[in-house]
Design a protein around this motif. Structure first.
Motif, mmCIF file in Angstrom:
data_model
loop_
_atom_site.group_PDB
_atom_site.id
_atom_site.type_symbol
_atom_site.label_atom_id
_atom_site.label_comp_id
_atom_site.label_asym_id
_atom_site.label_seq_id
_atom_site.Cartn_x
_atom_site.Cartn_y
_atom_site.Cartn_z
ATOM 1 N N ALA A 154 -40.482 13.356 4.193
ATOM 2 C CA ALA A 154 -41.824 12.860 4.608
ATOM 3 C C ALA A 154 -42.781 14.219 4.602
ATOM 4 C CB ALA A 154 -41.811 12.140 5.798
ATOM 5 N N PHE A 155 -43.998 14.126 4.169
ATOM 6 C CA PHE A 155 -45.031 15.283 4.587
ATOM 7 C C PHE A 155 -45.745 14.916 5.919
ATOM 8 C CE2 PHE A 155 -45.295 14.873 -0.408
ATOM 9 C CZ PHE A 155 -44.722 16.098 -0.612
ATOM 10 N N THR A 156 -46.330 15.951 6.358
ATOM 11 C CA THR A 156 -47.082 15.970 7.767
ATOM 12 C C THR A 156 -48.006 14.606 7.537
ATOM 13 O OG1 THR A 156 -46.978 18.492 7.828
ATOM 14 C CG2 THR A 156 -48.623 17.214 9.167
ATOM 15 N N SER A 157 -48.508 14.475 6.445
ATOM 16 C CA SER A 157 -49.458 13.315 6.406
ATOM 17 C C SER A 157 -48.879 11.967 6.536
ATOM 18 C CB SER A 157 -50.251 13.367 5.144
ATOM 19 O OG SER A 157 -49.335 13.275 3.944
ATOM 20 N N ASP A 158 -47.371 12.188 6.576
ATOM 21 C CA ASP A 158 -46.746 10.816 6.493
ATOM 22 C C ASP A 158 -46.284 10.297 8.086
ATOM 23 O OD1 ASP A 158 -46.631 10.547 3.757
ATOM 24 O OD2 ASP A 158 -44.803 11.718 3.604
ATOM 25 N N LEU A 159 -46.640 11.391 8.809
ATOM 26 C CA LEU A 159 -46.207 11.254 10.434
ATOM 27 C C LEU A 159 -47.061 10.308 11.186
ATOM 28 C CD1 LEU A 159 -44.961 15.258 11.211
ATOM 29 C CD2 LEU A 159 -43.495 13.050 10.347
ATOM 30 N N PRO A 160 -46.513 9.751 12.346
ATOM 31 C CA PRO A 160 -47.449 8.889 12.834
ATOM 32 C C PRO A 160 -48.399 9.444 13.680
ATOM 33 C CG PRO A 160 -45.332 8.835 13.927
ATOM 34 C CD PRO A 160 -45.277 9.897 12.524
ATOM 35 N N PHE A 161 -48.633 10.575 13.883
ATOM 36 C CA PHE A 161 -49.315 11.221 14.881
ATOM 37 C C PHE A 161 -50.190 12.320 14.196
ATOM 38 C CE2 PHE A 161 -45.603 10.308 17.549
ATOM 39 C CZ PHE A 161 -45.923 9.165 18.123
ATOM 40 N N SER A 162 -51.371 12.480 14.560
ATOM 41 C CA SER A 162 -52.234 13.476 13.831
ATOM 42 C C SER A 162 -51.779 14.902 14.358
ATOM 43 C CB SER A 162 -53.717 13.393 14.263
ATOM 44 O OG SER A 162 -53.690 13.218 15.450
ATOM 45 N N ASP A 163 -51.108 14.818 15.611
ATOM 46 C CA ASP A 163 -50.824 15.912 16.434
ATOM 47 C C ASP A 163 -49.267 16.112 15.941
ATOM 48 O OD1 ASP A 163 -49.808 18.113 17.852
ATOM 49 O OD2 ASP A 163 -50.732 17.407 19.706
ATOM 50 N N THR A 164 -48.835 17.052 14.873
ATOM 51 C CA THR A 164 -47.525 16.896 14.567
ATOM 52 C C THR A 164 -46.359 17.236 15.494
ATOM 53 O OG1 THR A 164 -47.792 19.084 13.628
ATOM 54 C CG2 THR A 164 -48.194 17.380 12.163
ATOM 55 N N THR A 165 -47.073 17.966 16.632
ATOM 56 C CA THR A 165 -45.908 18.625 17.802
ATOM 57 C C THR A 165 -45.615 17.402 18.763
ATOM 58 O OG1 THR A 165 -47.742 19.056 18.997
ATOM 59 C CG2 THR A 165 -47.027 20.770 17.544
ATOM 60 N N LEU A 166 -46.375 16.374 18.477
ATOM 61 C CA LEU A 166 -45.920 15.157 19.383
ATOM 62 C C LEU A 166 -44.471 14.430 19.025
ATOM 63 C CD1 LEU A 166 -49.173 13.183 19.864
ATOM 64 C CD2 LEU A 166 -47.845 14.489 21.847
ATOM 65 N N LYS A 167 -43.753 14.007 20.006
ATOM 66 C CA LYS A 167 -42.420 13.383 19.900
ATOM 67 C C LYS A 167 -42.385 12.230 20.569
ATOM 68 C CE LYS A 167 -41.124 17.179 17.538
ATOM 69 N NZ LYS A 167 -41.070 17.098 16.044
ATOM 70 N N MET A 168 -41.651 11.128 19.970
ATOM 71 C CA MET A 168 -41.463 10.103 20.654
ATOM 72 C C MET A 168 -39.978 9.740 21.285
ATOM 73 S SD MET A 168 -43.474 7.188 18.224
ATOM 74 C CE MET A 168 -42.423 7.472 16.833
ATOM 75 N N GLN A 169 -39.924 8.997 22.130
ATOM 76 C CA GLN A 169 -38.614 8.480 22.732
ATOM 77 C C GLN A 169 -38.886 6.796 22.992
ATOM 78 O OE1 GLN A 169 -36.146 10.961 25.497
ATOM 79 N NE2 GLN A 169 -38.092 11.785 26.275
ATOM 80 N N ALA A 170 -37.733 5.986 22.467
ATOM 81 C CA ALA A 170 -37.943 4.325 22.672
ATOM 82 C C ALA A 170 -36.306 4.314 23.301
ATOM 83 C CB ALA A 170 -38.260 4.114 21.723
ATOM 84 N N TRP A 171 -36.342 3.480 24.340
ATOM 85 C CA TRP A 171 -34.998 2.997 24.885
ATOM 86 C C TRP A 171 -35.263 1.671 25.557
ATOM 87 C CZ3 TRP A 171 -38.714 6.071 27.141
ATOM 88 C CH2 TRP A 171 -38.779 6.168 28.560
ATOM 89 N N THR A 172 -34.243 1.139 25.912
ATOM 90 C CA THR A 172 -34.237 -0.154 26.831
ATOM 91 C C THR A 172 -33.844 0.316 28.240
ATOM 92 O OG1 THR A 172 -33.787 -1.337 24.800
ATOM 93 C CG2 THR A 172 -33.311 -2.449 27.361
ATOM 94 N N ALA A 173 -34.411 -0.097 29.424
ATOM 95 C CA ALA A 173 -34.278 0.036 30.821
ATOM 96 C C ALA A 173 -33.929 -1.395 31.358
ATOM 97 C CB ALA A 173 -35.175 0.659 31.509
ATOM 98 N N SER A 174 -33.010 -1.382 32.370
ATOM 99 C CA SER A 174 -32.668 -2.797 33.194
ATOM 100 C C SER A 174 -32.553 -2.663 34.667
ATOM 101 C CB SER A 174 -31.556 -3.347 32.494
ATOM 102 O OG SER A 174 -30.390 -2.367 32.834
ATOM 103 N N GLY A 175 -32.935 -3.581 35.400
ATOM 104 C CA GLY A 175 -32.751 -3.418 36.818
ATOM 105 C C GLY A 175 -33.372 -4.797 37.358
ATOM 106 N N SER A 176 -33.758 -4.602 38.642
ATOM 107 C CA SER A 176 -34.661 -5.666 39.348
ATOM 108 C C SER A 176 -35.563 -5.122 40.418
ATOM 109 C CB SER A 176 -33.618 -6.719 40.091
ATOM 110 O OG SER A 176 -32.895 -5.668 40.974
ATOM 111 N N GLY A 177 -36.670 -5.815 40.276
ATOM 112 C CA GLY A 177 -37.697 -5.206 41.417
ATOM 113 C C GLY A 177 -38.270 -3.780 40.877
ATOM 114 N N GLU A 178 -39.279 -3.392 41.868
ATOM 115 C CA GLU A 178 -39.882 -2.082 41.637
ATOM 116 C C GLU A 178 -38.978 -1.028 41.582
ATOM 117 O OE1 GLU A 178 -43.382 0.343 43.644
ATOM 118 O OE2 GLU A 178 -42.507 -1.303 44.818
#
Length: 389
Positions: free
Chosen positions: A286-310
């Protein structure tokens, strides 16, 4: 009375002892200073310790037994026969010292062989045809041999186990045991010089090959390449950098890696083909223009958390120290199908969410009849964090 005469008589005795007596009965006790006066009427000396008079010296000089005839040849060439001091003679004439050592400038004329240890402290000039010079150098640790044939001159050096020849041919070319030496005219190092064929740079177990015939490469992807640089296998691996010609368009840069069993190709294609993206076994880059952020130094983390309550949730990987990422949360529904949301905790006394570079705290809320209330039911939460590493 005795006491009246002893002292005067002792004084007379001391005075007489200080006088040189004419009869020679008393010897001289110290050097005799004549005060620049001559000793006259001195008899001829006889013993080796006697003084000699002038007459004896004249008779010695006039003794015919010491005379003779010395013939001095006439000087016909003053330049050749003039007296030369030893110091100057060293500079004018060569002298062969101990162990065949030239101690000054020396010219070796006609065919000669010098054997044994050989060294020089001055210039050595060889004229006519030199037979050979053999022996040890001045250090005594190496040997060399200089010889001349009808077509070449050979200088052989001895390393202690083998002879290594250097041959200078009559056409000014030079050769060693490793092959013929190249001159500037043999090199491709000037503007306008060209080279055809294959140039290989090899090492003990690997090398670099520049080739215009891609069919010689093991990678089938280079069958249509124009030029390639091939790094031959080392430890079972290989790499190729090539230029692939795109007919009617341009040249692509191709990188190919061999892992010991298969070739993997990375093709940086022309702008008109696949928009110039890098094509690899993993897909199209991909080119820079294909990236989801205008700031190319930003990075994403996506994950699943589980538990109960605060509770507190840590990021899978901490973000850069001193930065605060953006956090987005989505909770599962309550067991009785009541809708539920996750609310980020707020730092006490502020309106700022309680988020650090390593994690955050939140409160699950459930809605009963449209009114929110805290929930302590088990949850599964989808998390997304965006920030800087």
């Amino acid at each position: 009375m005795t006491t009246q005469h002893n002292m005067p008589l002792e004084d007379i005795q001391a005075a007489l002892n200080a006088v040189l007596l004419r009869n020679g009965s008393v010897p001289v006790t110290s050097n005799w200073n004549m005060g620049s006066n001559r000793i006259t009427f001195l008899a001829d000396g006889a013993a080796d310790t006697d003084a000699a008079n002038v007459g004896q010296l004249k008779a010695l000089l006039n003794n015919t037994a010491l005379t003779g005839v010395t013939t001095v040849p006439a000087v016909t060439d003053w330049t050749a026969y003039q007296p030369v001091g030893a110091k100057d003679a060293d500079a004018r004439y060569g002298r062969l010292g101990y162990a065949n050592t030239w101690v000054a400038a020396q010219t070796v004329n006609a065919d000669q062989t010098v054997n044994g240890a050989f060294s020089t402290t001055g210039a050595v000039t060889f004229t006519n045809t030199l037979g050979s010079v053999t022996g040890a150098q001045a250090t005594g640790t190496k040997k060399w041999n200089l010889s001349r044939s009808s077509t070449y001159t050979s200088l052989n050096s001895y390393s202690g186990s083998a002879w290594h020849p250097l041959i200078i041919n009559d056409d000014d070319t030079a050769e060693t045991a490793k092959g013929k030496l190249a001159f500037d005219a043999d090199k491709v190092n000037r503007a306008g010089d060209t080279m055809t064929g294959t140039l290989s740079i090899t090492g003990p177990s690997y090398g670099l090959t520049i080739n215009s015939n891609a069919n010689a490469n093991a990678s089938s992807g280079f069958n249509d390449a124009s030029i390639f640089f091939n790094l031959t296998k080392r430890f079972g691996y290989a790499g190729v950098i090539g230029l692939r010609e795109v007919v009617g368009a341009s040249l692509n840069i191709v990188l190919s890696a061999f892992n010991g069993s298969s070739w993997y190709e990375f093709d940086l294609v022309a702008q008109g083909t696949n928009q110039g993206r890098l094509v690899s076994p993993a897909g199209v880059s991909a080119f820079t223009s294909d990236l989801p952020f205008s700031d190319t130094t930003l990075k994403m983390q996506a994950w699943t958390a589980s538990g109960s309550g605060e509770g507190y949730v840590a990021f899978p990987t901490a973000f850069r120290s001193g930065t605060v990422p953006k956090v987005f949360l989505q909770l599962s529904r309550e067991q009785n199908n009541t809708s539920r949301v996750a609310v980020l905790d707020i730092v006490s006394g502020t309106s700022t969410p309680n988020i650090t570079n390593s994690g955050f705290t939140f409160q699950p809320l459930a809605f009963f009849d449209g009114a929110p209330t805290t929930s302590n039911q088990p949850y599964t939460m989808q998390c997304l964090a965006i920030g800087y590493f």
